[in-house]
Scaffold this active site. Sequence first.
Site, mmCIF file in Angstrom:
data_model
loop_
_atom_site.group_PDB
_atom_site.id
_atom_site.type_symbol
_atom_site.label_atom_id
_atom_site.label_comp_id
_atom_site.label_asym_id
_atom_site.label_seq_id
_atom_site.Cartn_x
_atom_site.Cartn_y
_atom_site.Cartn_z
ATOM 1 N N ASP A 88 0.832 -1.202 0.000
ATOM 2 C CA ASP A 88 0.000 0.000 0.000
ATOM 3 C C ASP A 88 0.867 1.253 0.000
ATOM 4 O OD1 ASP A 88 -2.145 -1.652 0.060
ATOM 5 O OD2 ASP A 88 -2.689 -1.268 2.161
ATOM 6 N N TYR A 89 1.978 1.201 0.731
ATOM 7 C CA TYR A 89 2.880 2.357 0.819
ATOM 8 C C TYR A 89 3.443 2.695 -0.561
ATOM 9 C CZ TYR A 89 6.964 5.216 1.922
ATOM 10 O OH TYR A 89 7.890 6.226 1.947
ATOM 11 N N ASP A 90 3.928 1.673 -1.272
ATOM 12 C CA ASP A 90 4.492 1.923 -2.600
ATOM 13 C C ASP A 90 3.433 2.470 -3.554
ATOM 14 O OD1 ASP A 90 6.981 1.103 -1.803
ATOM 15 O OD2 ASP A 90 6.742 -0.968 -2.510
ATOM 16 N N ASP A 113 0.786 4.253 -2.714
ATOM 17 C CA ASP A 113 0.531 5.651 -2.341
ATOM 18 C C ASP A 113 1.644 6.580 -2.806
ATOM 19 O OD1 ASP A 113 -1.843 4.932 -1.189
ATOM 20 O OD2 ASP A 113 -1.042 4.811 0.862
ATOM 21 N N SER A 154 -37.435 -5.769 -10.465
ATOM 22 C CA SER A 154 -37.085 -6.604 -9.320
ATOM 23 C C SER A 154 -37.291 -8.074 -9.699
ATOM 24 C CB SER A 154 -37.956 -6.247 -8.116
ATOM 25 O OG SER A 154 -39.321 -6.376 -8.455
ATOM 26 N N GLU A 185 -25.888 -17.330 -9.345
ATOM 27 C CA GLU A 185 -25.043 -16.245 -8.839
ATOM 28 C C GLU A 185 -25.415 -15.961 -7.389
ATOM 29 O OE1 GLU A 185 -25.779 -14.072 -13.158
ATOM 30 O OE2 GLU A 185 -26.252 -13.029 -11.302
ATOM 31 N N LYS A 195 -26.522 -13.663 -4.491
ATOM 32 C CA LYS A 195 -27.294 -12.417 -4.451
ATOM 33 C C LYS A 195 -26.680 -11.514 -3.386
ATOM 34 C CE LYS A 195 -31.999 -10.662 -4.159
ATOM 35 N NZ LYS A 195 -31.725 -9.615 -3.159
ATOM 36 N N ASP A 238 -26.057 -8.291 -1.080
ATOM 37 C CA ASP A 238 -27.006 -7.451 -0.357
ATOM 38 C C ASP A 238 -26.451 -6.037 -0.251
ATOM 39 O OD1 ASP A 238 -29.340 -6.952 0.935
ATOM 40 O OD2 ASP A 238 -28.736 -7.785 2.859
ATOM 41 N N ARG A 272 -30.875 2.255 -8.935
ATOM 42 C CA ARG A 272 -32.091 1.595 -9.398
ATOM 43 C C ARG A 272 -33.292 2.535 -9.346
ATOM 44 N NH1 ARG A 272 -36.569 -1.090 -7.659
ATOM 45 N NH2 ARG A 272 -37.233 -2.829 -8.960
ATOM 46 N N GLU A 318 -24.025 -4.626 -7.970
ATOM 47 C CA GLU A 318 -24.410 -4.263 -6.607
ATOM 48 C C GLU A 318 -23.244 -3.552 -5.930
ATOM 49 O OE1 GLU A 318 -27.926 -5.018 -4.071
ATOM 50 O OE2 GLU A 318 -27.462 -5.212 -6.193
ATOM 51 N N TYR A 331 -23.190 -8.368 -12.419
ATOM 52 C CA TYR A 331 -23.896 -9.602 -12.725
ATOM 53 C C TYR A 331 -24.738 -9.561 -13.999
ATOM 54 C CZ TYR A 331 -27.370 -6.808 -10.177
ATOM 55 O OH TYR A 331 -28.175 -5.799 -9.746
ATOM 56 N N LYS A 348 -30.756 -17.773 -13.215
ATOM 57 C CA LYS A 348 -31.158 -17.180 -14.493
ATOM 58 C C LYS A 348 -31.020 -18.197 -15.623
ATOM 59 C CE LYS A 348 -29.162 -12.697 -13.154
ATOM 60 N NZ LYS A 348 -28.073 -11.734 -13.443
ATOM 61 N N LYS A 366 -34.151 -17.165 -1.684
ATOM 62 C CA LYS A 366 -33.703 -16.518 -0.462
ATOM 63 C C LYS A 366 -33.307 -17.552 0.585
ATOM 64 C CE LYS A 366 -34.271 -12.156 -1.493
ATOM 65 N NZ LYS A 366 -34.820 -11.231 -0.528
ATOM 66 N N CYS A 394 -62.884 0.525 13.414
ATOM 67 C CA CYS A 394 -61.719 1.151 12.793
ATOM 68 C C CYS A 394 -60.974 2.003 13.812
ATOM 69 C CB CYS A 394 -62.166 2.012 11.607
ATOM 70 S SG CYS A 394 -60.822 2.953 10.857
ATOM 71 N N CYS A 421 -61.511 5.917 12.577
ATOM 72 C CA CYS A 421 -62.798 6.638 12.461
ATOM 73 C C CYS A 421 -63.935 5.966 13.234
ATOM 74 C CB CYS A 421 -63.181 6.798 10.989
ATOM 75 S SG CYS A 421 -63.562 5.229 10.156
ATOM 76 N N CYS A 480 -62.377 -1.277 6.689
ATOM 77 C CA CYS A 480 -63.194 -0.155 7.140
ATOM 78 C C CYS A 480 -63.976 0.337 5.916
ATOM 79 C CB CYS A 480 -62.326 0.963 7.693
ATOM 80 S SG CYS A 480 -63.252 2.492 8.002
ATOM 81 N N CYS A 518 -62.683 8.231 6.375
ATOM 82 C CA CYS A 518 -61.601 7.647 7.169
ATOM 83 C C CYS A 518 -60.268 8.265 6.722
ATOM 84 C CB CYS A 518 -61.588 6.137 6.977
ATOM 85 S SG CYS A 518 -60.381 5.270 8.003
#
Length: 669
Positions: A34-36, A38, A83, A113, A115, A117, A136, A173, A225, A288, A312, A406, A409, A424, A430
């Site tokens: 990371d140093y090199d 930067d 969706s 694939e 999913k 989050d 989206r 995502e 994806y 898919k 899910k 209700c 009301c 109702c 209402c």
Amino acid sequence: MEREEAYRKIAGLRKELEDHNYKYYVLAQPEISDYDFDMKLRELERLEAEFPEFADPYSPTQRVGSDISKAFDQVEHRYPMLSLSNAYSEGELRDFDNRIKKLIGEDFEYVCELKFDGSSISLLYEKGKLVRAVTRGDGVKGDDVTVNVRTIRSIPLTLRGEGYPEIFEIRGEIVMPFHVFDELNKEREEAGEPLLANPRNTAAGTLKMLNPSVVASRKLDAYFYSLMGDTLPAEGHFENLQQAGEWGFKISEATQLCRSLDEVFAYISKWDVERHKVPVATDGVVIKVNSRNLQEELGFTAKSPRWAIAYKFKAENVATVLRSVSYQVGRTGAVTPVANLDPVQIAGTVVKRASLHNADIIKNLDLHLDDTVFVEKGGEIIPKITGVDAEKRHPMAQPVIFIEKCPECETTLVRSEGEAAHYCPNETGCPPQIKGKMEHFVSRKAMDIDGLGQETIELLYNTGLAKSIADLYLLKKEQLSVLERLGEKSAQRILDGLTASKEAPFERVLFALGIRYVGETVAKKLTNEVHTIDNLIQKTKEELVEIDEIGDRIAESIIEFFSKPEHLGMVDFLKKQGLQFQVSEDKLSNRTDKLKGLSIVISGTFEKHSRDELKQLIEQNGGKNVGSISKKTNYLLAGDNMGPSKLEKANKLGISIISEDEFLKMLDG
């Protein structure tokens, strides 16, 4: 340093840094510290400052983001971001598989694939450069967050390799890795600030921040994806993803081609366990159909593609205590009980409330106040009570009894035969129903009235300026401009939005009326058939059910709606205000009955028209688009690369097979 030497040095550093960036953030195979990295980045920043004539917005130095705040413009998606429908069991996946086999009747492959989050994003690339990044949003249009997305180091500003299309979109995502989220919360805890709920919400919130330099510090990541465009390199979705990986995009190594449903089940079983080793949040598996031609053939419902589904993973289930039950009234009058709980952490968020849906759920659970209940997030989104620990119940605990009146009301609730919910019936008196109907009416997919959202509707109702949909068209600028949070500009914006709504087509006006069971798709079917609101009002139930996809329940709801004088009065008032209650002359002039009564299946690719255009032509000329071949099919409109099983089935049933030219001649005739 001479200009030419500086340019060579700058160009070399840019390429070197982009290569290291790709190896670190996409391949996870860093070659320098990371140093090199930067130090090289600082050297490039110094040279670019010294030679500003060589500035380039795609330079690695531009990923840090500026601290200039700006609001986000809204951009319409070229391809809607729909969706996915969800599945929670193997049985639901088998049903999905059977539906596809029935529609296409040939062998096909799936792509599985993970999913992720996070927050969905659509990127537009032209000539190998990132042009735009759009959230989206509502699926039709989203926020232009390009300035923030450019700070995400795993997203290429310029593509690698070759063979990418001149112009294409790629979707994915935006996520926040767990270790970044934990570090962020640790810093907030030390600073005495409230902790963030979960990586998904934090990623979405970060993406909408107005300060790109803060976005850059949040170290967001991205997985991709889906590719979209007219000239993609391969016919297979999986193959296109592999190509995208060659161009520098981060494609999950978990993506897998599956040749049977059993392989899909094996994939799900594996990743239900292995997902806990993934460095970002996942909540399921997306399945898919691999072939893009078959995807096009299967098409879409109003809300989701028919060729994909999200499985899910089983939701996390925890115990807490039920303290009380409150009741909400929706725009249709449906009363929904809500459980108020002791706060509990589920799937990364603190849950205090859970839906109980209806009286039957309460009865079946045998709920009592102060019960210890088991709560999970249905699909990891909406919390629900799944059970009760009866052994922990106090002997004096009071049962939960569904209300009779209700809560808003005091009208006695009704429950129709065959209905799960209580309603109702006081729809004109209402408050939540009145406000809900107005909110639905002004919503984007209905009348799309700019400046009128939930808060403004609430304000108009509470001040007495709008007690019905009709009242909205009586509003005056001087009434609006003096209201809290509005002013002259906001008032004019609302009035302009109301004026513009008078141009909305008949199908959107019908949807906006809020007739129960009449959604966008049904509204379009009805207006295509009846042409005017007067014709619809006069239809009998028998005549309505003859319309394609209109069943008894929808027909009865329409009859009931227009049987009420207040609804007829509202329609009459809105007509006088200039709203469109008939199909436009232009649209009608393009309609014919040349294909009336004919069912046509489209398969393959075509030279003169896209499949969507052909479907539109069939509808405009009175025909019916159907997805699968049966004895009721009249024609198979066949293009190139059509499925062999469809051809075989059409021949077996003696169905006429026509080409694109033959179809167009039918219309000319």
